[in-house]
Design a protein around this motif. Structure first.
Motif, PDB file in Angstrom:
ATOM      1  N   ALA A 141       0.729  -1.218   0.128  1.00 31.87           N
ATOM      2  CA  ALA A 141       0.122  -0.027   0.097  1.00 31.87           C
ATOM      3  C   ALA A 141       0.916   1.231  -0.023  1.00 31.87           C
ATOM      4  O   ALA A 141       0.237   2.287  -0.314  1.00 31.87           O
ATOM      5  CB  ALA A 141      -0.939   0.035   1.210  1.00 31.87           C
ATOM      6  N   LYS A 164       1.731  -7.505   2.626  1.00 25.19           N
ATOM      7  CA  LYS A 164       0.352  -7.064   2.299  1.00 25.19           C
ATOM      8  C   LYS A 164       0.071  -7.342   0.904  1.00 25.19           C
ATOM      9  O   LYS A 164      -0.799  -6.528   0.421  1.00 25.19           O
ATOM     10  CB  LYS A 164       0.106  -5.665   2.796  1.00 25.19           C
ATOM     11  N   ASP A 166      -2.082  -9.523   0.010  1.00 28.50           N
ATOM     12  CA  ASP A 166      -3.440  -9.525   0.018  1.00 28.50           C
ATOM     13  C   ASP A 166      -4.109  -8.384  -0.548  1.00 28.50           C
ATOM     14  O   ASP A 166      -5.276  -8.368  -0.802  1.00 28.50           O
ATOM     15  CB  ASP A 166      -3.949 -10.229   1.272  1.00 28.50           C
ATOM     16  N   LEU A 167      -3.475  -7.159  -0.273  1.00 29.44           N
ATOM     17  CA  LEU A 167      -3.975  -6.033  -0.644  1.00 29.44           C
ATOM     18  C   LEU A 167      -3.807  -5.707  -2.346  1.00 29.44           C
ATOM     19  O   LEU A 167      -4.362  -4.647  -2.821  1.00 29.44           O
ATOM     20  CB  LEU A 167      -3.387  -4.540   0.109  1.00 29.44           C
ATOM     21  N   PRO A 169      -5.467  -6.625  -5.097  1.00 32.18           N
ATOM     22  CA  PRO A 169      -6.581  -6.210  -5.888  1.00 32.18           C
ATOM     23  C   PRO A 169      -7.110  -4.680  -5.708  1.00 32.18           C
ATOM     24  O   PRO A 169      -7.848  -4.374  -6.575  1.00 32.18           O
ATOM     25  CB  PRO A 169      -7.703  -7.141  -5.378  1.00 32.18           C
ATOM     26  N   TYR A 170      -6.533  -4.003  -4.458  1.00 37.59           N
ATOM     27  CA  TYR A 170      -6.971  -2.935  -4.077  1.00 37.59           C
ATOM     28  C   TYR A 170      -6.090  -1.643  -4.263  1.00 37.59           C
ATOM     29  O   TYR A 170      -6.614  -0.521  -3.986  1.00 37.59           O
ATOM     30  CB  TYR A 170      -7.440  -2.778  -2.777  1.00 37.59           C
ATOM     31  N   VAL A 171      -5.016  -1.953  -4.684  1.00 36.01           N
ATOM     32  CA  VAL A 171      -4.080  -0.781  -4.812  1.00 36.01           C
ATOM     33  C   VAL A 171      -3.282  -0.951  -6.240  1.00 36.01           C
ATOM     34  O   VAL A 171      -3.247  -1.974  -6.813  1.00 36.01           O
ATOM     35  CB  VAL A 171      -2.957  -0.860  -3.902  1.00 36.01           C
ATOM     36  N   SER A 172      -2.796   0.270  -6.540  1.00 38.40           N
ATOM     37  CA  SER A 172      -2.275   0.234  -7.972  1.00 38.40           C
ATOM     38  C   SER A 172      -0.751  -0.258  -8.008  1.00 38.40           C
ATOM     39  O   SER A 172      -0.233  -0.187  -9.026  1.00 38.40           O
ATOM     40  CB  SER A 172      -2.529   1.641  -8.497  1.00 38.40           C
TER      41      SER A 172
END
Ligand code: MG
Ligand code: ZN
Length: 218
Positions: A141, A164, A166-167, A169-172
């Protein structure tokens, strides 16, 4: 004037760090200086690591924070001996603080000591504490540009954990781009992409710790 003062302080710190290092070597103890920005997952990594390795290695942890003993409490719940340092405003640990903290530990009983530095991507990299290796955590992130913006930390570290995953899909940001940027600064750096939430990738990190501890004992 100010520059000279800073240099003298760093030299004094280096000398004390060497004393710490000799003390650690006498006990054949492997010591890791763990660094990252706040919230990258240092304490979560330690909880996982202690739980996974406590049956094979006797682990001690020094927790550096500006305030509170929250992290030392988390580590003790995970099953390691922990000493908390409150720096009372200082944004990094130095060799003097670490010397005082390790005085409270029975070093002869430990195989591995991990020193969790204050969350900060800048000055922890400048102050040796007597460690055998610096290890840093960067969470996905935080972004791909951090190795280029904070090069000293990446240059000084032997290992980088990209946490992280696992993040994703949600961060660029992209772990491959972080790896590339980190290697452009430090071609020798060992990189482990991990998730302390799911456990993905952590076996490789545990393997590195096992090998590093075995080398100190040899
Ligand atoms: Mg912490
Ligand atoms: Zn600082």
């Amino acid at each position: 004037m100010k520059v000279t003062m800073v240099r003298n302080n760093l030299e004094a710190n280096d000398r004390l760090a060497e004393e710490n290092r000799r003390l650690f070597d006498r006990h054949r103890l492997t010591v890791i200086n763990l660094m990252s920005a706040p919230g990258a997952g240092k304490t979560s990594l330690l909880e996982r690591t202690v739980a996974a390795l406590r049956s094979e290695l006797s682990i001690g942890v020094v927790e550096g924070d500006i305030q509170t003993s929250l992290d030392a409490e988390r580590i003790e719940r995970a099953g390691a001996v922990a000493v908390q340092i409150n720096t009372d405003g200082a944004c990094h640990l130095d060799a003097n603080m670490v010397a005082a903290a390790v005085g409270q530990l029975e070093l002869e009983k430990l195989d591995l000591l991990i020193i969790e530095n204050v969350g900060n991507l800048v000055c922890p990299a400048e102050f040796k504490v007597g460690e055998h290796a610096k290890v840093m955590v960067l969470s996905l992130a935080e972004g791909d540009d951090k190795p280029l913006k904070y090069p000293l930390m990446f240059k000084e570290s032997r290992v980088l954990l990209i946490n992280k995953l696992d993040l994703g899909p949600y961060v660029s940001s992209d772990p491959k781009r972080i790896e590339q940027a980190a290697r452009s600064i430090n071609p020798e750096i060992t990189i482990f992409p991990v998730s302390c939430k799911t456990g993905e990738g952590l076996e490789a990190w545990y393997g590195w710790l096992r090998r590093t501890c075995a080398e100190s004992k040899a």
